[in-house]
Design a protein around this motif. Structure first.
Motif, PDB file in Angstrom:
ATOM      1  N   MET A  17      -1.944 -19.208 -40.259  1.00  0.00           N
ATOM      2  CA  MET A  17      -0.729 -18.382 -40.295  1.00  0.00           C
ATOM      3  C   MET A  17       0.443 -19.095 -39.630  1.00  0.00           C
ATOM      4  N   VAL A  18       0.204 -19.725 -38.487  1.00  0.00           N
ATOM      5  CA  VAL A  18       1.275 -20.453 -37.797  1.00  0.00           C
ATOM      6  C   VAL A  18       1.771 -21.602 -38.672  1.00  0.00           C
ATOM      7  N   ALA A  19       0.851 -22.330 -39.302  1.00  0.00           N
ATOM      8  CA  ALA A  19       1.242 -23.438 -40.176  1.00  0.00           C
ATOM      9  C   ALA A  19       2.035 -22.939 -41.380  1.00  0.00           C
ATOM     10  N   THR A  20       1.579 -21.848 -41.974  1.00  0.00           N
ATOM     11  CA  THR A  20       2.270 -21.289 -43.136  1.00  0.00           C
ATOM     12  C   THR A  20       3.659 -20.786 -42.752  1.00  0.00           C
ATOM     13  N   LEU A  21       3.733 -20.012 -41.682  1.00  0.00           N
ATOM     14  CA  LEU A  21       5.030 -19.493 -41.245  1.00  0.00           C
ATOM     15  C   LEU A  21       5.949 -20.620 -40.773  1.00  0.00           C
ATOM     16  N   LEU A  24       7.371 -22.284 -43.837  1.00  0.00           N
ATOM     17  CA  LEU A  24       8.399 -21.417 -44.419  1.00  0.00           C
ATOM     18  C   LEU A  24       9.673 -21.429 -43.577  1.00  0.00           C
ATOM     19  N   TYR A  25       9.512 -21.491 -42.257  1.00  0.00           N
ATOM     20  CA  TYR A  25      10.685 -21.607 -41.385  1.00  0.00           C
ATOM     21  C   TYR A  25      11.450 -22.899 -41.683  1.00  0.00           C
ATOM     22  N   PHE A  26      10.707 -24.008 -41.743  1.00  0.00           N
ATOM     23  CA  PHE A  26      11.366 -25.293 -41.987  1.00  0.00           C
ATOM     24  C   PHE A  26      12.135 -25.300 -43.309  1.00  0.00           C
ATOM     25  N   SER A  27      11.574 -24.698 -44.351  1.00  0.00           N
ATOM     26  CA  SER A  27      12.253 -24.752 -45.649  1.00  0.00           C
ATOM     27  C   SER A  27      13.274 -23.632 -45.839  1.00  0.00           C
TER      28      SER A  27
END
Length: 140
Positions: A17-21, A24-27
């Motif tokens: 979840m942290v990696a996915t979020l 998404l934050y970065f992009s």
């Protein structure tokens, strides 16, 4: 199914979840455009958030069989991406659009987004392998 809470499974889910979020934050918020290798890493990571979440809800210890292929493939894409960024080894991977050699972040003087992805894939892999070993010990 076992009624005890599987901490390794929850740990793997939180990492996914942290990696996915984070991606998404970065992009979407920081507006870092993902390159082709970033997309392949995302293809491997995003489903893990859903699969591991369902496995946590069901306390499904057998999920490692489905998770480990995704983490292995994602790790390989991350390694290729790191080699391209740091050594310029795979210059023909990203031939159009955003170059794979670009580094949007450079934390601690060396940590890039593909390194963060590799760490996440490895942490999830270790948690799943430990889950498999724990399951094996319980069956003995």
């Amino acid at each position: 199914m076992d009624s005890g809470i599987n901490k390794g499974l929850y740990f793997a889910w939180v990492v996914a979840m942290v990696a996915t979020l984070g991606s998404l934050y970065f992009s979407e918020i920081a507006h870092f455009m993902p390159c082709e290798l970033c997309w392949f890493q995302r293809i491997c990571m995003y489903p893990l958030s859903v699969i591991l979440g369902i496995a946590c809800f069901r306390n499904d210890r057998k999920i490692a069989v489905y998770v480990l292929p995704l983490t292995l493939i994602g790790s390989l894409f991350s390694i290729v991406h790191i080699l391209e960024q740091k050594l310029g080894v795979f210059t023909r991977v990203c031939t159009e659009g955003v170059p794979c050699s670009g580094e949007y972040i450079h934390w601690f003087g060396f940590m890039t987004i593909p390194m963060l992805a590799l760490i996440a894939f490895l942490l999830i892999s270790v948690a799943m392998i430990m889950n498999l070993l724990q399951k094996k010990d319980e069956n003995d």
